[in-house]
Scaffold this motif. Structure first.
Motif: not given
Length: 439
Positions: A304-313
């Protein structure tokens, strides 16, 4: 070795279908070599008529291509020249590119990816990911708790791992419900991996799960026990204080996938984003996947990969954290962040089986007879899988005695150019179709 496709008459389209089926069932490197040969043959074929694909068909030519590092065939080939329509050609080219990228040959995929319109891709360290145990980040050699330095680093991540979260009895109940691909949960929802079946999930109001003086666990038995155990977990509450104070609903869904099947990068959202984006407070993954035979044999499926990107970025993710499948493992992360599942590289038998629980402050429960997003949990005439989920469950002992925190694999680059270089600052957000995920 899985069933061979050699010496069989194929059209190019049939060859690509057979390649993917063989890939999903691969048990040896020779299987993967055959997968590559089938894709190359289909993409370079000059006719739509069926041909006999024998062990020697294009074999010497393809061996030479592999030695010379040739990339996947270019998309600019006219539709029909190789017996594939544009969609089939693109899909086959992307699969071949993924096979190259996951076997240390990212550079060899560059020209083919560029010809298909991609400007960047998931980084090599994502697609050709390090296996758990390749570094010392996850736990000490003896499996004991992390050192202070590792714990400090873990606290900076957006992804939390708790190993040993499930007891053996809890694991056995979950395997009974979700472990077999032929279990009622999958059959009742017409679950399919490729092509994927539509998303479906169930929502339970937490007020119906919380114990009361009149009824210790109300009507939700085992799944109620599991939800309560998660909400009361000290390790989770330390990182996610809103879990106790703001969560009012829990949404649950599951997956049962072959090793080489992944899940595209996405945001968890109410009704899949229709009507505006609303994210859960916390998303969690419970791994039911069977363990490998030895410590050197990894569990089935990619990380599983979790990033630091939000939809608003306005920029792509710059950092990420990986959690590999491991039996009884719990992974938790803030539901606002982009995440996915990388396809398992190489070959591995078994299935990647996971149960997801997302905790919401508010989510709309949607009535419907057919499987769909955020359905109410069945109440009357329970199907077999639901009966097992709500059946009574009692287990004495410390709920958290076996829980040990582990650090995810930290990644300092999630996306890179087709050359394998870091994307320059100020290049902005590419369109979705310009980013090669491979899955």
């Amino acid at each position: 070795m899985a069933e061979s496709s050699r010496s069989i008459s194929y059209s190019p389209a049939e060859a690509t279908d057979s390649a993917r089926k063989l890939w999903l069932a691969a048990t040896s490197q020779s299987d993967l070599d055959e997968v590559e040969r089938l894709y190359r043959w289909a993409l370079s074929s000059k006719t739509q008529q069926k041909q006999k694909l024998s062990p020697n068909t294009n074999r010497d030519e393809n061996e030479e291509k592999r030695k010379n590092g040739d990339e996947p065939p270019k998309k600019k080939t006219k539709s029909g020249d190789c017996g594939l329509n544009r969609t089939q050609f693109t899909q086959a080219g992307e699969k071949l590119a993924l096979l190259l990228c996951q076997s240390g040959r990212c550079k060899k995929a560059k020209k083919g990816l560029a010809s298909m319109g991609f400007t960047c891709r998931l980084a090599e360290q994502v697609l050709d990911y390090p296996c758990e145990g390749d570094d010392d980040s996850s736990e000490n050699d003896d499996g004991s708790a992390l050192t202070n330095n590792k714990m400090k680093e873990k606290r900076k991540s957006l992804c939390q791992i708790v190993d040993g979260f499930l007891s053996q009895l809890e694991l056995e109940r979950l395997r009974l419900i979700f472990g077999s691909p032929s279990a009622s949960y999958w059959n009742d929802h017409n679950y399919a991996v490729e092509p994927p079946s539509p998303y479906f999930s169930y929502v339970i109001p937490l007020e119906e799960v919380r114990p009361t003086e009149e009824n210790e666990m109300k009507r939700f038995g085992f799944i109620g026990h599991l939800v309560q155990k998660m909400m009361a977990c000290p390790l989770l509450n330390e990182n996610f204080p809103k879990l106790q104070s703001q969560a009012n609903f829990v949404e649950l869904w599951a997956h049962n996938r072959p090793h080489a099947s992944g899940h595209q990068m996405h945001f968890d959202s109410d009704d899949e984003g229709r009507g505006g984006i609303r994210n859960p407070i916390i998303s969690t993954i419970i791994y039911i996947t069977a363990e490998g035979a030895t410590k050197k044999v990894k569990a089935t499926g990619g990380p599983s990969l979790v990033t630091n990107q939000k939809l608003s970025d306005i920029r792509l993710a710059s950092k990420g954290w990986m959690a590999h499948p491991k039996q009884k493992r719990l992974v938790a992360f803030d539901g606002r962040y982009l995440h996915g599942v990388v396809p398992g590289k190489g070959f591995q038998q078994g299935r990647r089986v996971t149960l997801m629980l997302a905790f919401w402050e508010n989510i709309k429960i949607r009535e419907g007879r057919e499987p769909g997003s955020a359905r109410p949990f069945p109440d009357n005439n329970l199907p077999e899988w639901a009966k097992h989920l709500v059946a009574p469950f009692n287990e004495d002992g410390d709920n958290y005695g076996s829980c040990v925190e582990a650090a995810p694999v930290k990644l300092d680059r999630i996306y890179e150019t087709l050359d394998g270089k870091a994307r320059k600052r100020g290049t902005g957000m590419p369109t979705y179709d310009e980013v090669f995920q491979g899955f």
